[in-house]
Design an enzyme around this catalytic site. Structure first.
Site, PDB file in Angstrom:
ATOM      1  CB  SER A  66      -0.946  -0.035   1.203  1.00 58.39           C
ATOM      2  OG  SER A  66      -2.008   0.864   1.050  1.00 58.39           O
TER       3      SER A  66
ATOM      4  CG  ASP B 134      -4.227  -1.916   0.491  1.00 62.49           C
ATOM      5  OD1 ASP B 134      -3.313  -2.546   1.053  1.00 62.49           O
ATOM      6  OD2 ASP B 134      -4.303  -0.675   0.487  1.00 62.49           O
TER       7      ASP B 134
END
Length: 293
Positions: free
Chosen positions: A38, A183
């Site tokens: 991320s 993610d």
């Protein structure tokens, strides 16, 4: 001194990494390999592409973060349509503006695909929801029939930082059909394990946007929203917390930012600077006692 680096996720709180990088550069530490999830993936990619801390700060300063939020066209009319889009498209924002920005900044350094980087110098974590598995890019691309050397780094980065429900999932195909990626923090928000292959050539420093686990208070769960937040937090951290031991903690820069939001895309300049300063202070304090091993 050459080191390997692993960066945790944390959304917009990743501005703190700029301050951490400034200190590491001042102390003549240089990264040979980097990995992240991320927000940590963004920092890892920029480092791998050859950006300095100062350059990263400059390109983020000139960026209007809200310009990266690109809702599907019907979402701009009525609030109801916005949530309808979330249901059918599985994200409030398309994420194409974000990927395009990644592509532009990487192209400026001559980085388009993983073949433009030294082999094994960059690893990113994403979550394949279709198959229920954690994916390390570029290592696991072959299992989808993809030549890792030709895969765009910008797309891999978009996959790793695709916050669920916030950005639409990335779609790739394997021999069974279409796969949805979000993610990487869903399954490993701090992949400190990623370089642990028994062939330790350099010290590894981890940078984590939180306090150590033992300093974190228990989560208060009084309603459904609290339950969802606690569920998401447990999913993000359980795998990594099991790996991290006291031995590993000696090599981790903990940057406590719990009071900041990961999705606050309207950060003002003062808040950005506060995050950078916290990163600087915590990294300076860490290096005062750190002994590479």
């Amino acid at each position: 001194m050459l080191i390997d680096g692993v960066f945790s996720g944390g959304g917009i709180k990743g501005f703190a990494y700029i301050g951490a990088m400034e200190v590491l550069e001042e102390k003549n530490y240089r990264f040979k390999r980097v990995a992240g999830t991320s927000a940590g993936a963004i920092m890892a990619v920029f480092i791998a592409a050859g950006y300095s801390a100062k350059e990263i700060e400059e390109i983020l300063d000139e960026l209007n973060l809200k310009s990266l939020l690109d809702p599907p066209k019907p979402a701009g009319t009525l609030p109801f349509l916005k949530w309808l889009n979330l249901y059918f498209r599985m994200g409030l924002y398309k994420g194409k503006a974000l990927e395009k920005w990644f592509y532009k900044k990487l192209a400026a350094k001559g980085i388009l695909t993983f073949n433009d980087l030294p082999k094994d110098s960059l690893k990113l974590v994403a979550s394949d929801l279709t198959n229920g598995r954690m994916v390390v890019i570029p290592d696991d691309l072959a299992s989808y029939g993809i030549d890792w050397r030709k895969f765009p780094v910008a797309k891999a980065l978009r996959m790793s930082c695709g916050i669920p429900f916030f950005f639409e999932p990335i779609k790739l195909s394997d021999h069974n059909g279409e796969c949805l990626f979000v993610d990487g923090g869903i399954l490993s928000n701090f992949p400190l394990w990623i370089f642990d292959n028994g062939n330790k050539q350099r010290p590894t420093i981890g940078l984590k946007l939180s306090n150590p686990r033992e300093d974190m208070p228990p989560q208060k769960i009084n309603n459904g929203l609290n339950l969802f937040e606690a569920l998401f937090s447990t999913m993000k951290n359980a795998h990594d917390d099991r790996y991290i031991s006291r031995k590993h903690e000696r090599n981790i820069v903990f940057i406590p930012l719990e009071k900041y939001s990961a999705t606050q895309f309207d950060l003002d300049d003062e808040t950005k600077q506060n995050l950078i300063d916290i990163g600087r202070r915590r990294t300076s304090k860490f290096l005062e006692t750190w002994r590479p091993s």
